[in-house]
Design an enzyme around this catalytic site. Structure first.
Site, PDB file in Angstrom:
ATOM      1  N   HIS A 152       0.831  -1.216   0.000  1.00  7.46           N
ATOM      2  CA  HIS A 152       0.000   0.000   0.000  1.00  7.46           C
ATOM      3  C   HIS A 152       0.864   1.264   0.000  1.00  7.46           C
ATOM      4  O   HIS A 152       0.425   2.329   0.404  1.00  7.46           O
ATOM      5  CB  HIS A 152      -0.957   0.023   1.192  1.00  7.46           C
ATOM      6  CG  HIS A 152      -1.689  -1.265   1.407  1.00  7.46           C
ATOM      7  ND1 HIS A 152      -2.830  -1.592   0.732  1.00  7.46           N
ATOM      8  CD2 HIS A 152      -1.404  -2.332   2.192  1.00  7.46           C
ATOM      9  CE1 HIS A 152      -3.237  -2.803   1.107  1.00  7.46           C
ATOM     10  NE2 HIS A 152      -2.379  -3.270   1.992  1.00  7.46           N
ATOM     11  N   SER A 282      15.393  19.823 -16.040  1.00  5.37           N
ATOM     12  CA  SER A 282      14.310  20.806 -16.093  1.00  5.37           C
ATOM     13  C   SER A 282      14.849  22.096 -16.699  1.00  5.37           C
ATOM     14  O   SER A 282      15.980  22.502 -16.408  1.00  5.37           O
ATOM     15  CB  SER A 282      13.769  21.072 -14.683  1.00  5.37           C
ATOM     16  OG  SER A 282      12.933  22.213 -14.672  1.00  5.37           O
TER      17      SER A 282
END
Length: 479
Positions: A152, A282
């Protein structure tokens, strides 16, 4: 290359030259010609009036294709196969009268697509083997390195870096099995006639059914197939397209799962995909090292998976012996499925071969979680030395809650072990605490599972396909 027309990114940016060649116009239309030659050759061998000169003339012009003339013919005739029949006949006029004798368009188009499919499957198979070999190396190298497992996406128990990689590797092995089984059983459409009844060939051979069957087998053999599809309408069943797209989708799913895991692990800074010396993460944030390759895998995989539904609809909506509403669709779906999976496997191979693992970051995260996992072992050790299980359990609960509060509320380090070391209730283990929290005690059989998996499942596969590995080389992505 013209910059004023759309260029497909799969061929210009991502896919290999080998896969692009398989789905190129040259391969497609030269295969049409090879099929016409195979048909004429088999018909001649079976007694039809076809000469050696006609066949030799056809063979001489297999790759000499006047694409502009064919394009002009298709504008005029509105029929791609007829335009190329005329183009081929123009190039070898002696053979013109016997080209396409008894055949329907799908003898050319469908058989060609199956031939391309067979070649493309082999190319995917080869690249799958490269990925499996690279992952095998990763498993072997990191099989003993403890790491925090997640369920999870919450901290669970420990595993090892190598054991985690076996999960990715196993998926690709299942994909290889599905692909290999399908490829080995792939039939040619063969010589079936206009609606699959072989009526035109029966007329050519004056009602001789055995000769029709023999012609079907001969043409298949000449084109490298051991069998033809037992029955067909005008086309081979589009169920085969769905099945091959499903196999390619399976590969895309496996790659997507692996790439997603890598993206998450990069966020945790436990590992990194390769990052070029001059690579820019970036345009604004110069410090960034984004998981560009893994993100590209996920992007392409999503596209491949979507094409499976498309091929399912195409098969489901065919009418009787055939309809033409599959044609324009399949011109895109089949090549794009293969080109995209080819691209995915190139990237996965590149990432796996150059992956960087950061052991100190991994250990730091392990040691933040391990004290909580070790509490049961600590409790058991104290009970063995005469401690009260219930009192010890309550003490551990209180220390654990306080240690968790320090981490969550104050952003501090986990001090659970220090708390236990200062508590006389746990005096029995004070001298052995460091041994109790050795991460290797909490990975279960992860190293052994990894070793067994490589030996039993992976090595036999790599041995079987050893000839492919001799072709393996470093993958340089186009972009």
């Amino acid at each position: 290359m013209s910059r004023s027309k759309y260029t497909h990114p799969l061929t210009s940016r991502y896919a290999s030259d080998e896969m692009s060649l398989i789905w190129s116009d040259m391969t497609k239309f030269s295969t049409w010609r090879r099929l016409w030659i195979a048909l004429a050759t088999a018909q001649k061998e079976m007694g039809l009036k076809i000469t050696d000169k006609q066949i030799h003339q056809m063979k001489a012009k297999v790759n000499d294709i006047d694409f502009e003339y064919a394009k002009a013919q298709e504008r005029k005739l509105r029929h791609d196969v007829m335009s190329h029949i005329h183009t081929f006949a123009k190039a070898c006029p002696e053979a013109g009268p016997i080209i396409h004798l008894g055949a329907t368009s799908c003898f050319i188009t469908d058989n060609t697509e199956l031939i391309q499919m067979k070649k493309a499957l082999k190319e995917v198979q080869k690249k799958l083997i490269f990925v499996i070999a690279a992952l095998k190396d990763m498993v072997t190298k990191y099989k003993d390195m403890p790491t925090l497992g997640f369920t999870h996406y919450q901290p669970a128990q420990l595993t090892t870096v190598g054991k985690r990689a076996t999960l990715w590797l196993q998926d690709f092995l299942f994909d290889l099995k599905a692909l290999s089984d399908f490829s080995e059983g792939l039939p040619m459409r063969g010589v079936k006639g206009t609606t699959g009844t072989q009526a035109s060939y029966l007329a050519l051979f004056n009602g001789d059914h055995k000769k029709v069957l023999e012609l079907d087998a001969k043409v298949a053999s000449l084109m490298g197939f051991s069998k033809t599809i037992p029955v067909s309408g005008q086309t081979y069943t589009r169920k085969l397209d769905f099945q091959v797209c499903s196999i390619l989708s399976g590969i895309a799913q496996s790659a997507n799962k692996m790439a997603n895991d890598i993206r998450l692990l990069m966020n945790l800074r436990e590992l990194e995909e390769p990052f070029g010396k001059n690579q820019v993460g970036s345009s604004a944030m110069a410090y960034k090292r984004n998981p560009m390759r893994s993100e590209r895998v996920c992007s392409l995989a999503r596209y491949v998976i979507s094409l499976t539904a498309n091929s399912a609809h195409t098969h489901a909506t065919q009418w009787f012996e055939r309809t033409l509403d599959d044609s324009a669709n399949r011109r895109m779906v089949l090549p794009e499925s293969f080109l995209a999976v080819d691209s995915i496997l190139l990237i996965i191979n590149n990432v796996t071969s150059g992956i960087v693992v950061w052991p100190h970051v991994i250990r730091k995260r392990v040691m933040e979680a391990l004290p909580f996992m070790a509490t049961e072992n600590i409790l058991m050790a104290c009970v063995k030395q005469g401690g009260n299980r219930q009192d010890l359990h309550e003490a551990i609960r209180e220390h654990s809650m306080e240690a968790a509060r320090v981490i969550k509320e104050k952003g501090g380090e986990c001090d659970l072990l220090e708390r236990i070391a200062d508590d006389d209730k746990f005096k029995a283990v004070h001298s052995s605490l460091k041994d109790i929290v050795n991460p290797k005690l909490y990975v279960g059989r992860s190293p052994e599972q990894a070793e067994e998996f490589i030996k039993v499942e992976v090595e036999p596969v790599l041995k079987k396909y050893a000839s492919y590995l001799s072709e393996k080389k470093a993958v340089e992505l186009k972009v």
